[in-house]
Write an enzyme that holds these catalytic residues in place. Sequence first.
Site, PDB file in Angstrom:
ATOM      1  N   LEU A 133      68.239  -6.765 -21.801  1.00 33.85           N
ATOM      2  CA  LEU A 133      68.469  -5.560 -22.594  1.00 33.85           C
ATOM      3  C   LEU A 133      68.833  -4.380 -21.708  1.00 33.85           C
ATOM      4  O   LEU A 133      68.775  -3.242 -22.130  1.00 33.85           O
ATOM      5  CB  LEU A 133      67.215  -5.221 -23.409  1.00 33.85           C
ATOM      6  CG  LEU A 133      66.731  -6.314 -24.370  1.00 33.85           C
ATOM      7  CD1 LEU A 133      65.393  -5.926 -24.979  1.00 33.85           C
ATOM      8  CD2 LEU A 133      67.760  -6.576 -25.462  1.00 33.85           C
ATOM      9  N   SER A 134      69.208  -4.675 -20.467  1.00 33.90           N
ATOM     10  CA  SER A 134      69.584  -3.681 -19.464  1.00 33.90           C
ATOM     11  C   SER A 134      68.427  -2.762 -19.127  1.00 33.90           C
ATOM     12  O   SER A 134      68.587  -1.544 -19.028  1.00 33.90           O
ATOM     13  CB  SER A 134      70.806  -2.864 -19.889  1.00 33.90           C
ATOM     14  OG  SER A 134      70.503  -1.938 -20.902  1.00 33.90           O
ATOM     15  N   SER A 135      67.253  -3.330 -18.928  1.00 38.05           N
ATOM     16  CA  SER A 135      66.083  -2.523 -18.587  1.00 38.05           C
ATOM     17  C   SER A 135      66.242  -1.841 -17.239  1.00 38.05           C
ATOM     18  O   SER A 135      65.722  -0.733 -17.033  1.00 38.05           O
ATOM     19  CB  SER A 135      64.821  -3.386 -18.599  1.00 38.05           C
ATOM     20  OG  SER A 135      64.944  -4.488 -17.723  1.00 38.05           O
ATOM     21  N   SER A 136      66.951  -2.471 -16.297  1.00 35.25           N
ATOM     22  CA  SER A 136      67.119  -1.848 -14.984  1.00 35.25           C
ATOM     23  C   SER A 136      67.903  -0.549 -15.099  1.00 35.25           C
ATOM     24  O   SER A 136      67.552   0.457 -14.458  1.00 35.25           O
ATOM     25  CB  SER A 136      67.823  -2.808 -14.017  1.00 35.25           C
ATOM     26  OG  SER A 136      69.104  -3.175 -14.494  1.00 35.25           O
ATOM     27  N   ALA A 137      68.952  -0.533 -15.909  1.00 36.84           N
ATOM     28  CA  ALA A 137      69.715   0.695 -16.110  1.00 36.84           C
ATOM     29  C   ALA A 137      68.866   1.747 -16.805  1.00 36.84           C
ATOM     30  O   ALA A 137      68.911   2.934 -16.467  1.00 36.84           O
ATOM     31  CB  ALA A 137      70.974   0.410 -16.923  1.00 36.84           C
ATOM     32  N   ALA A 138      68.063   1.325 -17.784  1.00 30.74           N
ATOM     33  CA  ALA A 138      67.202   2.265 -18.504  1.00 30.74           C
ATOM     34  C   ALA A 138      66.189   2.909 -17.569  1.00 30.74           C
ATOM     35  O   ALA A 138      65.920   4.111 -17.647  1.00 30.74           O
ATOM     36  CB  ALA A 138      66.491   1.546 -19.655  1.00 30.74           C
ATOM     37  N   ASP A 180      76.060  -0.958 -19.606  1.00 35.00           N
ATOM     38  CA  ASP A 180      74.638  -0.678 -19.822  1.00 35.00           C
ATOM     39  C   ASP A 180      74.360   0.811 -19.844  1.00 35.00           C
ATOM     40  O   ASP A 180      73.765   1.352 -20.783  1.00 35.00           O
ATOM     41  CB  ASP A 180      73.791  -1.334 -18.730  1.00 35.00           C
ATOM     42  CG  ASP A 180      73.919  -2.843 -18.710  1.00 35.00           C
ATOM     43  OD1 ASP A 180      74.486  -3.405 -19.669  1.00 35.00           O
ATOM     44  OD2 ASP A 180      73.464  -3.456 -17.726  1.00 35.00           O
TER      45      ASP A 180
END
Length: 403
Positions: A133-138, A180
């Site tokens: 869910l693109s947590s790294s970008a978040a 993302d």
Amino acid sequence: MVSSPREVTLLSGQSKFKELYPDVQDCDMHSVFSPYRVCPLGAHIDHQWGIVTGFALDKGVTLSFSLRSDSIIVLDSINFPGHVCFDLRGFPDKEGNWGDYARAAAFSLLRKGYSLEKGFSGVIEGTIPIGGLSSSAAVILCYMKALMLANNITLADMQLVDYALFAENTYIGLNNGKLDQSCEVLCKKQNLLVLDTRSDEYYQIPKNPIMPETEMMVIYSGLSRNLGKGYNMRVDEAKSASYCLKAFSGMEYGTYKDSRLRDVPSSVFKEYGDKLPENFKKRADHYYSEMERVEKGIEAWKKGDIVAFGQLMFESGYSSIYSWETGCPELKAIYTIMKETDGVYGGRFSGAGFKDCCVGLIDPTKREAIKESVTNAYLSLFPEYRDVFEIHFCHTVDGVRVR
């Protein structure tokens, strides 16, 4: 798509922050919420400068923090063990832990010429601590927003996207495109974001009034991964396909590092695609077919045709499996189960697509039946994931914001 009936609430990270910093007054405590994202159409083409679509979800990452008078960053996490502390003076070195994402945010702003004299103390938490869910970008966006507030830095939305992408590409070492970060910054609730990753032009398409209500379903397989080599290899294969196609057709092909499939007309691929090595051809085939699906999906969303839009999502999932060649037995099983489940309009892998999760676009009136059916079908095949398998239902929200 239905928006959340209430604002996303602060998570237990706020309570943890107050426990760690009891002397901080409520008026001096800040929070940043950065949503997770899903890409219904436009999978695996942002790094080739394709056109992508996205939604931001009411699940995401929240950073509760207070500003400091010195240049120190102090962090704790609800989801990961350990304590992170580093000085913003100079370029922070990677340490191979979850704190590297805060270091990446600082590194990007420093490299872009900003002075970081003030740090912050904070606690970070992810609503759904799973990949895809693109947590790294978040996470990076949360840290970047906190640093901007602490140091009186103002960035336009696309600057924020670019700087967060720079952090992930250059410091973390992931060769992804800007899908993302763009979704997590630009998205608006009940709108489909359309972004041209070459020109940075974007627009929102509001939900058509004739479209039935929908929700996003996130299905976690129970199997986690690290992006790494497999993802980067496919990006390189797509770039290599673009370079070869330019050479075969007599196009000016320039430097390899700047070559993208967006540079090459689909007619060139149709004429010279058979000359490509098999893997290069598959990656290019996914790119060109996905661009067509994005175009069709935009029209379907405008018309309010959720059935056609969902079918295109399923087709995108098929191409991700057989042309982009991602997926594992668990994700492929979930994909097949979604296709056979009443009330699921469409679905595909999320994120890199090697492990982690799938997303589906569903009829919310059938939510409980869908959850029961998908759960029973999946766990009958993979009972070993009974204790970690999860299904979450989400609504759309606006992009990252400080509260």
